[in-house]
Scaffold this motif. Sequence first.
Motif, short mmCIF file in Angstrom:
data_model
loop_
_atom_site.label_atom_id
_atom_site.label_comp_id
_atom_site.label_asym_id
_atom_site.label_seq_id
_atom_site.Cartn_x
_atom_site.Cartn_y
_atom_site.Cartn_z
N LEU A 63 42.33 34.87 53.45
CA LEU A 63 41.15 34.40 54.15
C LEU A 63 40.66 35.48 55.11
N GLU A 64 41.59 36.15 55.75
CA GLU A 64 41.22 37.21 56.69
C GLU A 64 40.49 38.35 55.98
N SER A 65 40.97 38.72 54.79
CA SER A 65 40.31 39.81 54.06
C SER A 65 38.95 39.38 53.54
N VAL A 66 38.79 38.10 53.21
CA VAL A 66 37.48 37.59 52.81
C VAL A 66 36.52 37.66 54.00
N LEU A 67 36.99 37.17 55.15
CA LEU A 67 36.16 37.17 56.35
C LEU A 67 35.80 38.58 56.81
N ALA A 68 36.68 39.54 56.52
CA ALA A 68 36.43 40.94 56.89
C ALA A 68 35.59 41.67 55.83
N ASN A 69 35.12 40.91 54.83
CA ASN A 69 34.30 41.48 53.76
C ASN A 69 35.06 42.51 52.93
N GLU A 70 36.35 42.33 52.79
CA GLU A 70 37.18 43.25 52.02
C GLU A 70 37.47 42.73 50.61
N VAL A 71 36.92 41.57 50.28
CA VAL A 71 37.15 40.95 48.99
C VAL A 71 35.79 40.69 48.35
N ASN A 72 35.67 41.05 47.07
CA ASN A 72 34.45 40.72 46.33
C ASN A 72 34.82 39.87 45.13
N THR A 73 33.83 39.48 44.37
CA THR A 73 34.12 38.57 43.26
C THR A 73 35.00 39.19 42.19
N GLN A 74 34.98 40.49 42.03
CA GLN A 74 35.89 41.13 41.07
C GLN A 74 37.34 40.89 41.48
N ASP A 75 37.57 40.74 42.77
CA ASP A 75 38.92 40.49 43.26
C ASP A 75 39.38 39.06 42.99
N LEU A 76 38.46 38.19 42.61
CA LEU A 76 38.79 36.79 42.38
C LEU A 76 38.89 36.44 40.90
N ARG A 77 38.76 37.44 40.05
CA ARG A 77 38.83 37.21 38.61
C ARG A 77 40.26 37.42 38.10
N VAL A 78 40.54 36.75 37.02
CA VAL A 78 41.84 36.91 36.39
C VAL A 78 41.79 38.13 35.47
N THR A 79 42.92 38.77 35.29
CA THR A 79 42.98 39.94 34.41
C THR A 79 43.53 39.57 33.05
N LYS A 80 43.24 40.43 32.11
CA LYS A 80 43.77 40.28 30.75
C LYS A 80 45.30 40.23 30.79
N GLU A 81 45.89 41.08 31.61
CA GLU A 81 47.35 41.15 31.69
C GLU A 81 47.95 39.85 32.21
N THR A 82 47.35 39.29 33.25
CA THR A 82 47.86 38.03 33.81
C THR A 82 47.78 36.92 32.77
N LEU A 83 46.69 36.86 32.05
CA LEU A 83 46.54 35.84 31.01
C LEU A 83 47.57 36.04 29.89
N LYS A 84 47.84 37.29 29.57
CA LYS A 84 48.86 37.55 28.54
C LYS A 84 50.25 37.13 29.02
N TYR A 85 50.55 37.40 30.28
CA TYR A 85 51.83 36.95 30.84
C TYR A 85 51.94 35.42 30.78
N GLN A 86 50.87 34.75 31.17
CA GLN A 86 50.86 33.28 31.13
C GLN A 86 51.05 32.79 29.70
N GLY A 87 50.40 33.48 28.76
CA GLY A 87 50.56 33.12 27.35
C GLY A 87 51.98 33.32 26.86
N GLU A 88 52.60 34.38 27.32
CA GLU A 88 54.00 34.64 26.94
C GLU A 88 54.91 33.53 27.47
N ILE A 89 54.65 33.13 28.70
CA ILE A 89 55.42 32.02 29.28
C ILE A 89 55.23 30.76 28.44
N ALA A 90 53.99 30.47 28.07
CA ALA A 90 53.70 29.29 27.26
C ALA A 90 54.40 29.37 25.89
N ALA A 91 54.27 30.53 25.23
CA ALA A 91 54.87 30.69 23.91
C ALA A 91 56.38 30.51 23.95
N ASN A 92 57.02 31.09 24.97
CA ASN A 92 58.47 31.00 25.08
C ASN A 92 58.93 29.67 25.65
#
Length: 170
Positions: A63-92
């Motif tokens: 919240l502090e970094s958002v209020l300090a304008n240090e976070v933009n919408t790109q910082d709030l998106r999920v990455t391909k890698e994170t989704l792949k990790y989540q998929g690996e967890i689901a598959a296993n």
Amino acid sequence: MTEMDNLIKKIKEQMELSEQDQSSVATYSPTEKTMDRNDYPLYEKHPDLVRAPSGKKLADITLESVLANEVNTQDLRVTKETLKYQGEIAANSGRAAIQQNFARAAELTVIPDDRLLEMYGSLRPYRSSKQELLDLASELENKYQATITANFFREAANYYEKRKKLKGDN
């Protein structure tokens, strides 16, 4: 305006501005460990693996970094890698269908939002011809390497043809 209203206003302004250069998207090499149900939730068990497309660590998005304008919408998106990790967890964990959904979502992360919305809008009944859907499938596969989604569009084209749901069929 309350503090929360100001925060929401700042976030909205950043979202409008952040349709910016996506060429600075960071990528990370996969972990050596195979993910399983013991790695869920990923953000708690492996916060070092959860990063924003900009490269920011999860711990840097506060919240502090958002209020300090240090976070933009790109910082709030999920990455391909994170989704792949989540998929690996689901598959296993015996959830192959969920893994497929994560794999499809992962390949969609590289497609600009406006284009993705156009593509999915074309899947509405009577909106597209079979050739238009097949052309979109080719674009997904060749331009974005989104083979799972490309196959989904091809399947839709054939299904719509059989069910008379293509443009001009109504």
